[in-house]
Design an enzyme around this catalytic site. Structure first.
Site, PDB file in Angstrom:
ATOM      1  N   HIS A  39       0.868  -1.195   0.000  1.00 40.84           N
ATOM      2  CA  HIS A  39       0.000   0.000   0.000  1.00 40.84           C
ATOM      3  C   HIS A  39       0.900   1.238   0.000  1.00 40.84           C
ATOM      4  CE1 HIS A  39      -2.916   3.003   1.283  1.00 40.84           C
ATOM      5  NE2 HIS A  39      -3.866   2.133   0.939  1.00 40.84           N
ATOM      6  N   GLY A  44      -7.890   9.003   0.089  1.00 45.70           N
ATOM      7  CA  GLY A  44      -8.334   9.786   1.242  1.00 45.70           C
ATOM      8  C   GLY A  44      -8.502  11.267   0.970  1.00 45.70           C
TER       9      GLY A  44
END
Ligand code: PEP
Length: 244
Positions: free
Chosen positions: A94, A167
């Site tokens: 990630h 995000g």
């Protein structure tokens, strides 16, 4: 191709909240959900969440693993430990680990090998930073990440997650998603041969219920990796329904 909707809970979820979220998903997702569904909670609640989801259509996974199965690695979690806690999957590479902890492609590749040896299906994340996109290097960066992170014989999943979309509420345009997924597909075939043609490629980066159906209908999009929206049962369920 059957879609995979995967929720990355990141470092969110005390025991009571995690079980409440899992219970809300389990109540709605029994039998065939119409797509594959996965949640990746923090490792502290992985076993409890797996138990709360037992009998539902929702699978569980980890968010990272060490390259070794056991040893003197304070604070780390190994792939066999994730498996032992009930996980069938693990997210690797990630961007929050590549950028926050300096994880290289070579390290991610070793983690993939460890995950597969423990019986986990890896989801390898790739994606360019905003600077790399602005300088016209998005495809080169992502192709190099695939080439370096995916070992021979890889049979897992790849998630394309542009770093600038994670995000932030910003999502890649449909044209950019299609172009990047095509680039990833051709690199997978170059790295793995014909086996690379059948692997799922997820999109991740501020996926929300609105727009999920259009995103999931794009060519070469085999599902979504969902961060923030996976923490709200109604939103995650809406994305799952968009894929079904
Ligand atoms: C992620 O971190 O994998 C992710 C896609 O997060 P978000 O959906 O919140 O952008």
């Amino acid at each position: 191709m059957r879609q995979l909707i995967a929720g990355n809970w990141k470092m969110n979820g005390l025991r009571a909240d995690a079980i409440a979220l899992a219970t809300a998903l389990a109540a709605e997702l029994h039998g065939d959900a119409g797509c594959d569904v996965l949640v990746c909670p923090p490792s502290t609640v992985l076993a409890a969440v797996t138990e709360a989801l037992a009998g539902s259509a929702v699978m569980t996974g980890g968010q990272d693993c060490h390259t070794d199965a056991s040893g003197a690695c304070t604070g780390d979690v190994s792939a066999p430990m994730l498996r032992d806690a009930g996980a069938g999957w693990v997210i690797l590479g990630h961007s929050e680990r590549r950028l926050g902890y300096g994880e290289s492609n070579a390290l991610v590749r070793e983690k993939v090998r460890a995950a597969v040896a423990a019986g986990l299906t890896p989801i390898v994340c790739v994606g360019e930073t905003e600077q790399q996109r602005l300088s016209g290097n998005a495809e080169t960066v992502v192709a190099a990440q695939i080439d370096g992170s995916v070992p021979a014989g890889f049979a897992g999943v790849v998630a394309y997650e542009p770093v600038w979309a994670i995000g932030t509420g910003r999502t890649a345009s449909e044209d950019d998603v299609v172009a990047m997924h095509r680039c990833i597909r051709s690199q997978l075939v170059e790295t793995l041969g014909e086996a690379g043609a059948g692997l799922r490629i997820l999109y991740g980066g501020s996926v929300k219920p609105a727009g999920a159906a259009a995103l999931l209908a794009l060519p070469e999009v085999g599902g979504a990796l969902v961060g923030g929206a996976s923490l709200v049962a109604a939103d995650f369920l809406a994305i799952i329904r968009a894929a079904s």
